[in-house]
Design a protein around this motif. Structure first.
Motif, PDB file in Angstrom:
ATOM      1  N   GLU A  99       0.816  -1.208   0.000  1.00  0.00           N
ATOM      2  CA  GLU A  99       0.000   0.000   0.000  1.00  0.00           C
ATOM      3  C   GLU A  99       0.854   1.265   0.000  1.00  0.00           C
ATOM      4  OE1 GLU A  99      -4.202   1.066   2.012  1.00  0.00           O
ATOM      5  OE2 GLU A  99      -2.552   0.872   3.450  1.00  0.00           O
ATOM      6  N   ARG A 100       1.984   1.233   0.717  1.00  0.00           N
ATOM      7  CA  ARG A 100       2.846   2.417   0.751  1.00  0.00           C
ATOM      8  C   ARG A 100       3.450   2.719  -0.612  1.00  0.00           C
ATOM      9  NH1 ARG A 100       4.680   4.564   5.614  1.00  0.00           N
ATOM     10  NH2 ARG A 100       3.727   3.643   7.464  1.00  0.00           N
ATOM     11  N   MET A 101       3.885   1.679  -1.343  1.00  0.00           N
ATOM     12  CA  MET A 101       4.409   1.906  -2.688  1.00  0.00           C
ATOM     13  C   MET A 101       3.311   2.385  -3.625  1.00  0.00           C
ATOM     14  SD  MET A 101       7.637   1.668  -3.053  1.00  0.00           S
ATOM     15  CE  MET A 101       7.652   1.673  -4.840  1.00  0.00           C
ATOM     16  N   VAL A 169      -3.511  19.987   7.137  1.00  0.00           N
ATOM     17  CA  VAL A 169      -3.116  19.709   5.750  1.00  0.00           C
ATOM     18  C   VAL A 169      -2.212  18.477   5.664  1.00  0.00           C
ATOM     19  CG1 VAL A 169      -3.300  22.132   5.083  1.00  0.00           C
ATOM     20  CG2 VAL A 169      -1.110  21.254   5.929  1.00  0.00           C
ATOM     21  N   THR A 170      -2.084  17.730   6.751  1.00  0.00           N
ATOM     22  CA  THR A 170      -1.211  16.561   6.740  1.00  0.00           C
ATOM     23  C   THR A 170      -1.980  15.323   6.299  1.00  0.00           C
ATOM     24  OG1 THR A 170      -1.696  16.085   9.061  1.00  0.00           O
ATOM     25  CG2 THR A 170       0.193  17.496   8.599  1.00  0.00           C
ATOM     26  N   GLY A 171      -1.219  14.281   5.933  1.00  0.00           N
ATOM     27  CA  GLY A 171      -1.823  13.009   5.550  1.00  0.00           C
ATOM     28  C   GLY A 171      -2.407  13.033   4.158  1.00  0.00           C
ATOM     29  N   LEU A 172      -2.888  11.858   3.740  1.00  0.00           N
ATOM     30  CA  LEU A 172      -3.516  11.715   2.423  1.00  0.00           C
ATOM     31  C   LEU A 172      -5.010  11.444   2.511  1.00  0.00           C
ATOM     32  CD1 LEU A 172      -0.894   9.596   0.428  1.00  0.00           C
ATOM     33  CD2 LEU A 172      -1.350  12.046   0.241  1.00  0.00           C
ATOM     34  N   SER A 267      11.395  12.759  -1.564  1.00  0.00           N
ATOM     35  CA  SER A 267      10.347  13.443  -0.794  1.00  0.00           C
ATOM     36  C   SER A 267      10.264  12.910   0.634  1.00  0.00           C
ATOM     37  CB  SER A 267       8.991  13.265  -1.495  1.00  0.00           C
ATOM     38  OG  SER A 267       8.682  11.890  -1.650  1.00  0.00           O
ATOM     39  N   THR A 268      11.367  12.349   1.124  1.00  0.00           N
ATOM     40  CA  THR A 268      11.352  11.731   2.458  1.00  0.00           C
ATOM     41  C   THR A 268      11.029  12.753   3.550  1.00  0.00           C
ATOM     42  OG1 THR A 268      12.997  10.122   1.712  1.00  0.00           O
ATOM     43  CG2 THR A 268      12.680  10.351   4.088  1.00  0.00           C
ATOM     44  N   ILE A 269      11.717  13.900   3.525  1.00  0.00           N
ATOM     45  CA  ILE A 269      11.497  14.909   4.576  1.00  0.00           C
ATOM     46  C   ILE A 269      10.079  15.459   4.494  1.00  0.00           C
ATOM     47  CG2 ILE A 269      12.310  17.095   5.528  1.00  0.00           C
ATOM     48  CD1 ILE A 269      15.051  16.496   4.475  1.00  0.00           C
ATOM     49  N   VAL A 270       9.594  15.691   3.276  1.00  0.00           N
ATOM     50  CA  VAL A 270       8.219  16.176   3.111  1.00  0.00           C
ATOM     51  C   VAL A 270       7.231  15.141   3.643  1.00  0.00           C
ATOM     52  CG1 VAL A 270       6.474  16.860   1.430  1.00  0.00           C
ATOM     53  CG2 VAL A 270       8.827  17.605   1.144  1.00  0.00           C
ATOM     54  N   ALA A 271       7.510  13.850   3.391  1.00  0.00           N
ATOM     55  CA  ALA A 271       6.630  12.789   3.888  1.00  0.00           C
ATOM     56  C   ALA A 271       6.593  12.780   5.414  1.00  0.00           C
ATOM     57  CB  ALA A 271       7.098  11.433   3.356  1.00  0.00           C
ATOM     58  N   LEU A 276       2.811  11.670   5.540  1.00  0.00           N
ATOM     59  CA  LEU A 276       2.273  10.945   4.387  1.00  0.00           C
ATOM     60  C   LEU A 276       2.546   9.450   4.544  1.00  0.00           C
ATOM     61  CD1 LEU A 276       3.478  13.299   1.495  1.00  0.00           C
ATOM     62  CD2 LEU A 276       1.298  13.341   2.715  1.00  0.00           C
ATOM     63  N   PRO A 277       1.553   8.599   4.308  1.00  0.00           N
ATOM     64  CA  PRO A 277       1.746   7.145   4.437  1.00  0.00           C
ATOM     65  C   PRO A 277       2.387   6.548   3.188  1.00  0.00           C
ATOM     66  CG  PRO A 277      -0.532   7.586   3.869  1.00  0.00           C
ATOM     67  CD  PRO A 277       0.135   8.942   4.013  1.00  0.00           C
ATOM     68  N   THR A 278       3.515   7.111   2.789  1.00  0.00           N
ATOM     69  CA  THR A 278       4.202   6.658   1.585  1.00  0.00           C
ATOM     70  C   THR A 278       5.391   5.777   1.962  1.00  0.00           C
ATOM     71  OG1 THR A 278       5.469   8.726   1.589  1.00  0.00           O
ATOM     72  CG2 THR A 278       3.494   8.655   0.219  1.00  0.00           C
ATOM     73  N   ALA A 279       6.165   5.387   0.956  1.00  0.00           N
ATOM     74  CA  ALA A 279       7.265   4.445   1.181  1.00  0.00           C
ATOM     75  C   ALA A 279       8.460   5.088   1.881  1.00  0.00           C
ATOM     76  CB  ALA A 279       7.709   3.854  -0.164  1.00  0.00           C
TER      77      ALA A 279
END
Length: 327
Positions: A99-101, A169-172, A267-271, A276-279
């Motif tokens: 899901e993260r990818m 404004v955080t999260g998806l 985009s690690t720092i932005v995540a 953000l629930p990203t990789a």
């Protein structure tokens, strides 16, 4: 054209094999392993370390096996669809990565589309209106976009949203959709939350592509073929889109290959800032804890995205510029 695509596709196979080996080399490069890191954390917390249990776990996970044996076991399991177990999370890697990818790829695709949608028309305008007030405004905004760190923009928008708008404004996803099953309402909620991270992450690449588009188009606008086409009475808009803009598009197409992994890993720092629930956050944590199967899966998927992106990029370049396919 078909022969070119087939040849280019076949060339991707050895690159994929090399990428898998390189990914495993990277995750094995730091000294020690996950159990070494785990033991160091226990000692730092003042807890005792059971050496016998660590040795038992090392034998269980095969961490004492030769490098080639570990790589062969890892890659053959991946070919069967088994990415292994995460040491730290004690869950299948596929469940953690999937899901993260997916969210990372959605974010990367949206960022690329945003970048193209803004950079292409603005770059064309800046070139055909060079040295005008509009061109100078675009140039100044572009330099600001290149010079401003994206995490700083994220922090500024978070502060503005919370203090002045009273909105998070955080999260998806909104809280009510975070754990809800997929539906049209959840998809629309995701799209509405994508706007802010897409603008933040795509700001610097958009500014860069505007400058590239402007420079390339200026090189094409004053070539003899443009003067000849204009002398034959071809309309200015049709002339612009049919010849110089088409040739100036090459940098847009050629950046697809590195755009995906760059956006995901860059985009690690932005995540972290936007939660953000990203990789990116999970990949960083896996690398720090030397969770080799989890980190290896992320790195391998990023390598695959790069190779597939380069393949798509080369095919699109051959479509846009016939000079490439004839080579």
């Amino acid at each position: 054209m078909l022969a070119y695509i087939l040849r280019r596709t076949l060339w991707s196979i050895p690159f994929l094999i090399g990428a898998s080996f390189l990914a495993f080399v990277i995750i094995q490069a730091p000294p020690g392993d996950y159990l070494t890191t785990y033991a160091a954390k226990l000692e730092a917390a003042g807890q005792s370390v059971d050496t016998a249990r660590l040795n038992s776990l090392r034998d269980r996970f095969g961490l004492d096996e030769p490098f080639i044996a570990q790589y062969w076991k890892w890659i053959t399991n991946i070919l069967r669809g088994d990415f292994g177990m995460s040491f730290e999370w004690q869950q299948p890697v596929a469940d953690l990565v999937g899901e993260r990818m997916l969210f990372s790829i959605i974010l990367a695709l949206s960022t690329i589309l945003f970048t193209w949608a803004v950079a292409l028309p603005v770059g064309v305008y800046s070139a055909i209106r060079k040295y005008t007030a509009g061109d100078y405004v675009v140039t100044v905004i572009g330099f600001i976009g290149l010079a401003t760190p994206n995490f700083l923009v994220a922090l500024t928008l978070m502060y503005f949203g919370v203090v002045y708008l009273g909105a998070d404004v955080t999260g998806l996803f909104s809280p009510q959709y975070a754990t809800a099953p997929w539906s049209w309402a959840k998809l629309l909620d995701l799209l509405s939350h994508l706007v802010i991270p897409v603008v933040i992450i795509g700001m610097s690449s958009t500014a860069s592509l505007i400058r590239i588009m402007r420079a390339n188009l200026l090189d094409e606008l004053y070539k003899p073929y443009v003067t000849t086409a204009r002398a034959k009475g071809l309309g200015e808009l049709k002339l612009l889109l049919k010849y110089p803009v088409r040739l100036a598009l090459n940098p847009f197409v050629s950046t697809i290959g590195w755009a995906f992994p760059q956006i995901i890993s860059g985009s690690t720092i932005v995540a972290f800032v936007l939660s953000l629930p990203t990789a990116d956050p999970l990949m960083l944590q896996a690398l720090m804890s030397q969770d080799m199967y989890l980190a290896g899966a992320f790195i391998l998927l990023l390598c695959i995205l790069s190779i597939v992106g380069m393949l798509v990029s080369d095919i699109l370049l051959a479509v846009v510029d016939p000079r490439i396919r004839y080579n």
